[in-house]
Write an enzyme that holds these catalytic residues in place. Structure first.
Site, PDB file in Angstrom:
ATOM      1  N   ARG A  30       0.811  -1.206   0.000  1.00 25.10           N
ATOM      2  CA  ARG A  30       0.000   0.000   0.000  1.00 25.10           C
ATOM      3  C   ARG A  30       0.855   1.271   0.000  1.00 25.10           C
ATOM      4  O   ARG A  30       0.648   2.172  -0.814  1.00 25.10           O
ATOM      5  CB  ARG A  30      -0.941   0.007   1.219  1.00 25.10           C
ATOM      6  CG  ARG A  30      -1.984  -1.100   1.258  1.00 25.10           C
ATOM      7  CD  ARG A  30      -2.816  -1.166  -0.003  1.00 25.10           C
ATOM      8  NE  ARG A  30      -3.448   0.117  -0.315  1.00 25.10           N
ATOM      9  CZ  ARG A  30      -3.899   0.433  -1.531  1.00 25.10           C
ATOM     10  NH1 ARG A  30      -3.757  -0.407  -2.537  1.00 25.10           N
ATOM     11  NH2 ARG A  30      -4.487   1.595  -1.740  1.00 25.10           N
ATOM     12  N   ARG A  81      13.619 -11.646  -0.424  1.00 18.59           N
ATOM     13  CA  ARG A  81      13.086 -11.332   0.902  1.00 18.59           C
ATOM     14  C   ARG A  81      14.163 -10.898   1.888  1.00 18.59           C
ATOM     15  O   ARG A  81      13.847 -10.354   2.949  1.00 18.59           O
ATOM     16  CB  ARG A  81      12.319 -12.541   1.454  1.00 18.59           C
ATOM     17  CG  ARG A  81      11.031 -12.844   0.693  1.00 18.59           C
ATOM     18  CD  ARG A  81      10.274 -14.003   1.308  1.00 18.59           C
ATOM     19  NE  ARG A  81       9.072 -14.318   0.555  1.00 18.59           N
ATOM     20  CZ  ARG A  81       7.907 -13.693   0.684  1.00 18.59           C
ATOM     21  NH1 ARG A  81       7.782 -12.708   1.561  1.00 18.59           N
ATOM     22  NH2 ARG A  81       6.861 -14.051  -0.043  1.00 18.59           N
ATOM     23  N   CYS A  88       1.358   6.895  10.245  1.00 20.59           N
ATOM     24  CA  CYS A  88       0.377   7.793   9.642  1.00 20.59           C
ATOM     25  C   CYS A  88      -0.375   8.576  10.714  1.00 20.59           C
ATOM     26  O   CYS A  88      -0.660   9.768  10.556  1.00 20.59           O
ATOM     27  CB  CYS A  88      -0.595   7.012   8.768  1.00 20.59           C
ATOM     28  SG  CYS A  88      -1.437   5.643   9.613  1.00 20.59           S
ATOM     29  N   THR A 109      -2.131   1.343  19.793  1.00 18.94           N
ATOM     30  CA  THR A 109      -1.384   2.219  18.897  1.00 18.94           C
ATOM     31  C   THR A 109      -0.351   2.964  19.720  1.00 18.94           C
ATOM     32  O   THR A 109      -0.633   3.393  20.847  1.00 18.94           O
ATOM     33  CB  THR A 109      -2.289   3.226  18.166  1.00 18.94           C
ATOM     34  OG1 THR A 109      -1.466   4.121  17.402  1.00 18.94           O
ATOM     35  CG2 THR A 109      -3.124   4.050  19.127  1.00 18.94           C
ATOM     36  N   ASN A 147      -4.787   7.911   5.637  1.00 20.60           N
ATOM     37  CA  ASN A 147      -3.679   7.188   6.254  1.00 20.60           C
ATOM     38  C   ASN A 147      -2.739   6.536   5.244  1.00 20.60           C
ATOM     39  O   ASN A 147      -1.661   6.079   5.609  1.00 20.60           O
ATOM     40  CB  ASN A 147      -4.206   6.117   7.218  1.00 20.60           C
ATOM     41  CG  ASN A 147      -5.303   5.260   6.638  1.00 20.60           C
ATOM     42  OD1 ASN A 147      -6.460   5.696   6.578  1.00 20.60           O
ATOM     43  ND2 ASN A 147      -4.965   4.048   6.212  1.00 20.60           N
TER      44      ASN A 147
END
Length: 399
Positions: A74, A143, A216, A274, A379
């Site tokens: 994203r 990876r 964010c 958070t 976000n």
């Protein structure tokens, strides 16, 4: 006992300026296309400032720095779209590390369920590269960052977007592979310097090899918290972010280290932790120990909203609080903070370029020292704009 007074902001009072509309990306074919030159110019000026004897001077970048994106999820794809929309960027994205391969990278960049169709010519270029409006970007797949060809490709800066390599040992693997610097698009762990554009990014030093752009939510919270603390003095407070679900949650009930996030994301309101409120102290040290908070993950794919309640030392009222935000949004936080007077909902803030938008009609003051502020943020897109900004700062302070 005297009864407490209660005030709610009225945007029409005292001649406050009207909200002029959100800044939307031209990459959105369904969005209102308005010029964002003012925003880009202001940010370009901000990010070209270089420290000089405690002040600032216009920076000059003689050559673009080579950038690699590690993780094309994203934030990685939002970052590339944001970067592509900037004129005269000091960044040159030359390679992406993505385990999905060229075909998937090309398709998911072009077609996005949240952003819509990318207004660019995106297609595979052979078996190992991507073409974006003719710009060839190499695709690699490994990876383990230690194995990536950063030295061979002369990579200056890695945008670390996997959310996995967030400490010095992990992010340091990019340096071992030959990159010169790493910008983590998540909260860093340990002693990694954290910068929030508009709050403390002027403290960036070229000596920093690994830095974090925070989260964010911290990027939304910190700018207006800075205003509140400077104008009214924050004693203590709590924050709740009503946050869109993310890829870290489960589509249907399945195992997860967090038992709440193990539940179906699109069917539930999911309380979770958070660190965003506490992390504000990383960029505003005087607020250490004064803020805490939680997140409520909700069944929306994008756009979130912060609800902050703080006790302040200076007596105030709602209109005065909003006036402080308006002043900052027109001056030192222009392009970072905005104020909205319209009765909007979350989807209206999709692809908003700013870090946080104060919902002025929801500002409240209980008594004269308890302040409640609601701020919207995209976000993904808004955060990715700040990643580009911070990368620009790195480039414009290159030595």
């Amino acid at each position: 006992m005297a009864s407490a007074t209660f005030s709610v902001a009225k945007p029409s009072l005292q001649g406050f300026s009207e909200f002029s509309g959100l800044r939307n990306s031209s990459a959105l074919p369904f969005a209102k296309r308005s010029s964002s030159d003012e925003f880009v110019s202001f940010v370009s000026f901000q990010t070209s400032a270089m420290r000089s004897n405690g002040g600032y001077r216009k920076g000059v970048t003689e050559a673009k720095i080579k950038v690699a994106i590690n993780g094309f999820g994203r934030i990685g794809r939002n970052f590339l779209r944001c970067w592509h929309g900037r004129k005269d960027s000091p960044l040159d994205v030359v390679v992406i590390n993505d385990t999905g391969g060229v075909k998937q990278a090309s398709h998911l960049l072009k077609y996005d369920s949240t952003l819509g169709i990318f207004d660019a010519d995106v297609k595979p270029s052979g078996d190992s590269a991507l073409s974006v409006d003719g710009k060839i970007i190499k695709i690699v797949s490994d990876r383990n960052p230690s194995n990536l060809p950063w030295g061979e490709l002369g990579i200056d800066l890695v945008i670390e977007g996997t959310g996995v390599f967030v400490d010095r040992d992990g992010a340091g693997k990019h340096l071992q592979a030959g990159a010169k610097k790493v910008l983590i698009t998540a909260p860093g762990k340990g002693d990694i310097p954290t910068y929030v554009v508009g709050v403390n990014a002027e403290l960036y030093s070229h000596e920093d090899t690994i830095i974090s752009n925070a989260s964010c939510t911290t990027n939304c919270l910190a700018p207006f918290v800075k205003v509140l603390d400077q104008k009214f003095g924050i004693i203590k407070g709590t924050m709740t972010t009503t946050h869109s679900y993310t890829g870290d949650q489960r589509l249907l009930d399945a195992s997860h280290r967090d038992l709440r996030r193990a539940r179906a994301a699109a069917l539930n309101i999911v309380p979770t932790s958070t660190g965003a409120a506490k992390a504000v102290a990383l960029v505003l040290p005087n607020l250490k120990g004064k803020l805490n908070g939680i997140a409520l993950r909700v069944p929306t794919p994008n756009v979130s909203v912060v609800d902050l309640v703080v006790q302040v030392s200076k007596k105030t009222f709602a209109e005065e609080v909003n006036a402080a935000f308006r002043d900052a949004a027109e001056k030192e936080l222009k392009g970072i903070l905005d104020v909205c007077d319209e009765p909007l909902v979350s989807v209206d803030f999709r692809c908003s370029d700013v870090s946080s938008t104060i919902d002025s009609s929801l500002t409240m003051v209980m008594g004269d020292d308890m302040v409640k502020v609601i701020a919207w943020y995209d976000n993904e897109w808004g955060y990715s704009q700040r990643v580009v900004d911070l990368a620009d700062i790195v480039a414009n302070n290159w030595k």
